[in-house]
Design a protein around this motif. Structure first.
Motif, PDB file in Angstrom:
ATOM      1  N   ARG A   1      -2.267   3.746  -2.992  1.00 31.21           N
ATOM      2  CA  ARG A   1      -2.447   2.681  -4.117  1.00 31.21           C
ATOM      3  C   ARG A   1      -2.807   1.477  -3.351  1.00 31.21           C
ATOM      4  O   ARG A   1      -2.402   0.860  -2.501  1.00 31.21           O
ATOM      5  CB  ARG A   1      -1.035   2.470  -4.939  1.00 31.21           C
ATOM      6  N   LEU A   2      -4.276   1.089  -3.432  1.00 33.64           N
ATOM      7  CA  LEU A   2      -4.793  -0.023  -2.819  1.00 33.64           C
ATOM      8  C   LEU A   2      -4.539  -1.232  -3.484  1.00 33.64           C
ATOM      9  O   LEU A   2      -4.458  -2.201  -2.572  1.00 33.64           O
ATOM     10  CB  LEU A   2      -6.298   0.372  -2.912  1.00 33.64           C
TER      11      LEU A   2
ATOM     12  N   ARG B   1      -6.175  22.661  -7.660  1.00 27.92           N
ATOM     13  CA  ARG B   1      -5.603  21.627  -8.654  1.00 27.92           C
ATOM     14  C   ARG B   1      -4.258  21.261  -8.530  1.00 27.92           C
ATOM     15  O   ARG B   1      -3.326  22.126  -8.231  1.00 27.92           O
ATOM     16  CB  ARG B   1      -5.951  22.527 -10.087  1.00 27.92           C
ATOM     17  N   THR B   2      -4.151  19.919  -8.811  1.00 30.15           N
ATOM     18  CA  THR B   2      -2.702  19.451  -8.899  1.00 30.15           C
ATOM     19  C   THR B   2      -2.777  18.133  -9.510  1.00 30.15           C
ATOM     20  O   THR B   2      -3.795  17.758 -10.066  1.00 30.15           O
ATOM     21  CB  THR B   2      -2.242  18.872  -7.324  1.00 30.15           C
ATOM     22  N   ARG B   3      -1.599  17.375  -9.869  1.00 31.59           N
ATOM     23  CA  ARG B   3      -1.656  16.370 -10.704  1.00 31.59           C
ATOM     24  C   ARG B   3      -0.814  15.368  -9.859  1.00 31.59           C
ATOM     25  O   ARG B   3       0.137  15.535  -9.065  1.00 31.59           O
ATOM     26  CB  ARG B   3      -0.733  16.798 -12.019  1.00 31.59           C
ATOM     27  N   VAL B   4      -1.231  14.327 -10.221  1.00 36.56           N
ATOM     28  CA  VAL B   4      -1.045  12.859  -9.330  1.00 36.56           C
ATOM     29  C   VAL B   4      -0.556  11.712 -10.713  1.00 36.56           C
ATOM     30  O   VAL B   4      -1.035  11.809 -11.514  1.00 36.56           O
ATOM     31  CB  VAL B   4      -1.983  12.153  -8.405  1.00 36.56           C
ATOM     32  N   ARG B   5       0.172  11.013 -10.338  1.00 35.56           N
ATOM     33  CA  ARG B   5       0.864   9.923 -10.997  1.00 35.56           C
ATOM     34  C   ARG B   5       0.463   8.882 -10.509  1.00 35.56           C
ATOM     35  O   ARG B   5       0.972   8.479  -9.300  1.00 35.56           O
ATOM     36  CB  ARG B   5       2.077   9.893 -11.417  1.00 35.56           C
ATOM     37  N   VAL B   6      -0.085   7.670 -11.091  1.00 36.44           N
ATOM     38  CA  VAL B   6      -0.435   6.266 -10.688  1.00 36.44           C
ATOM     39  C   VAL B   6       0.361   5.113 -11.480  1.00 36.44           C
ATOM     40  O   VAL B   6       0.517   5.650 -12.815  1.00 36.44           O
ATOM     41  CB  VAL B   6      -1.762   6.109 -10.470  1.00 36.44           C
ATOM     42  N   VAL B   7       0.673   4.174 -10.870  1.00 38.54           N
ATOM     43  CA  VAL B   7       1.462   3.539 -11.843  1.00 38.54           C
ATOM     44  C   VAL B   7       0.762   2.052 -12.274  1.00 38.54           C
ATOM     45  O   VAL B   7       1.932   1.535 -13.203  1.00 38.54           O
ATOM     46  CB  VAL B   7       2.671   2.869 -10.727  1.00 38.54           C
ATOM     47  N   ASP B   8      -0.251   1.936 -11.901  1.00 37.94           N
ATOM     48  CA  ASP B   8      -0.859   0.713 -12.631  1.00 37.94           C
ATOM     49  C   ASP B   8      -2.504   0.888 -12.626  1.00 37.94           C
ATOM     50  O   ASP B   8      -3.017   1.903 -12.234  1.00 37.94           O
ATOM     51  CB  ASP B   8      -0.434  -0.515 -11.979  1.00 37.94           C
ATOM     52  N   ASP B   9      -3.059   0.204 -13.011  1.00 36.44           N
ATOM     53  CA  ASP B   9      -4.570   0.208 -13.368  1.00 36.44           C
ATOM     54  C   ASP B   9      -5.411  -0.327 -12.148  1.00 36.44           C
ATOM     55  O   ASP B   9      -6.603  -0.398 -12.209  1.00 36.44           O
ATOM     56  CB  ASP B   9      -5.107  -0.495 -14.475  1.00 36.44           C
TER      57      ASP B   9
ATOM     58  N   PRO C   1      -6.987  -0.094  -7.921  1.00 41.04           N
ATOM     59  CA  PRO C   1      -7.685   1.186  -7.318  1.00 41.04           C
ATOM     60  C   PRO C   1      -6.757   1.891  -6.847  1.00 41.04           C
ATOM     61  O   PRO C   1      -5.635   1.557  -6.103  1.00 41.04           O
ATOM     62  CB  PRO C   1      -8.618   0.448  -6.343  1.00 41.04           C
ATOM     63  N   HIS C   2      -7.036   3.224  -6.680  1.00 39.49           N
ATOM     64  CA  HIS C   2      -6.184   4.158  -5.920  1.00 39.49           C
ATOM     65  C   HIS C   2      -7.041   5.009  -5.039  1.00 39.49           C
ATOM     66  O   HIS C   2      -8.341   5.351  -5.465  1.00 39.49           O
ATOM     67  CB  HIS C   2      -5.492   5.061  -6.861  1.00 39.49           C
TER      68      HIS C   2
ATOM     69  N   ARG D   1       0.863  -1.084  -0.079  1.00 40.52           N
ATOM     70  CA  ARG D   1      -0.159  -0.251  -0.117  1.00 40.52           C
ATOM     71  C   ARG D   1       0.942   1.297  -0.276  1.00 40.52           C
ATOM     72  O   ARG D   1       1.156   1.841   1.139  1.00 40.52           O
ATOM     73  CB  ARG D   1      -0.881  -0.014   1.304  1.00 40.52           C
ATOM     74  N   GLN D   2       1.360   1.515  -0.875  1.00 42.30           N
ATOM     75  CA  GLN D   2       2.224   2.755  -1.353  1.00 42.30           C
ATOM     76  C   GLN D   2       1.446   4.056  -0.996  1.00 42.30           C
ATOM     77  O   GLN D   2       0.335   4.252  -1.575  1.00 42.30           O
ATOM     78  CB  GLN D   2       2.956   2.644  -2.565  1.00 42.30           C
TER      79      GLN D   2
END
Length: 202
Positions: free
Chosen positions: A155-156, A65-73, A75-76, A10-11
């Motif tokens: 990251r769930l 507003r901000t921007r976030v990056r996720v590494v996979d598909d 749930p976040h 759980r990052q």
């Protein structure tokens, strides 16, 4: 302040920092086209926009507003420790949820493809009995406005723990019961589970 510890399963990313900001004033949230907002300022998160010199004492709708990056598909989850008084959360222009009450922690979940997402909050610090009865002008403290406490991205994964309850069953002999609430993107069924206490599997 309650904080979530990061773990390989759980990052957690702290989203505190300086976000894009726009004070929209006396407009209703349903009237706002999120894609058309012109962000002409920057604002600290966490922080109170109406305690800054440029917006001191002002009440109205504001956009962050901000921007976030996720590494996979998988749930976040974006977790907010406090937003005053009312807010609506968007990811890439899609509304995820509303929340009322500045002193309560809440979250919004989504599933998307790997990459960068735009996270937007409409935040309203106006007094409104119907929308937010816990924040009224005659209460004996100042009701700040903004993203007033920390924000984090979790990251769930495909399987995650939502919460747990520990109950003392007996003091002598010492006995506890643990109830775990978990969720999954897969079909219902048994999952591997292990409890470790003081370094020992119980």
């Amino acid at each position: 302040m309650s904080r979530t510890c990061t773990h390989p399963l759980r990052q957690v990313v702290d989203l505190s920092g300086v976000w894009d900001f726009a004070f929209l004033g006396d407009v209703e949230p349903d009237e706002v086209d999120v894609a058309a907002i012109e962000y002409d300022d920057r604002m600290a998160v966490p922080g109170c926009f109406d305690a800054t010199p440029a917006y001191a004492g002002q009440r109205g709708l504001a956009a962050y507003r901000t921007r976030v990056r996720v590494v996979d598909d998988t749930p976040h989850r974006v977790v907010f420790d406090g937003v005053h008084h009312w807010c609506r959360v968007f990811v890439d222009g899609r509304p995820l949820r509303d929340h009322v009450g500045g002193y309560t922690r809440f979250h919004a979940d989504w599933i998307g493809q790997p990459g960068e997402f735009e996270l937007v909050l409409l935040v309203d610090n106006r007094f409104n009995w119907e929308r937010c009865p816990l924040h009224l002008e005659y209460f004996d403290w100042y009701h700040y406005g903004g993203i007033t406490r920390s924000v984090e991205l979790q990251r769930l994964g495909a399987l995650w723990i939502e919460g747990l309850t520990v109950t003392t069953q007996s003091i002598d002999p010492p006995t506890l019961s643990v109830s775990v609430n978990y969720a999954s993107t897969g079909a219902p069924g048994p999952v591997a589970f292990e409890v470790v206490c003081d370094g020992q599997v119980v």
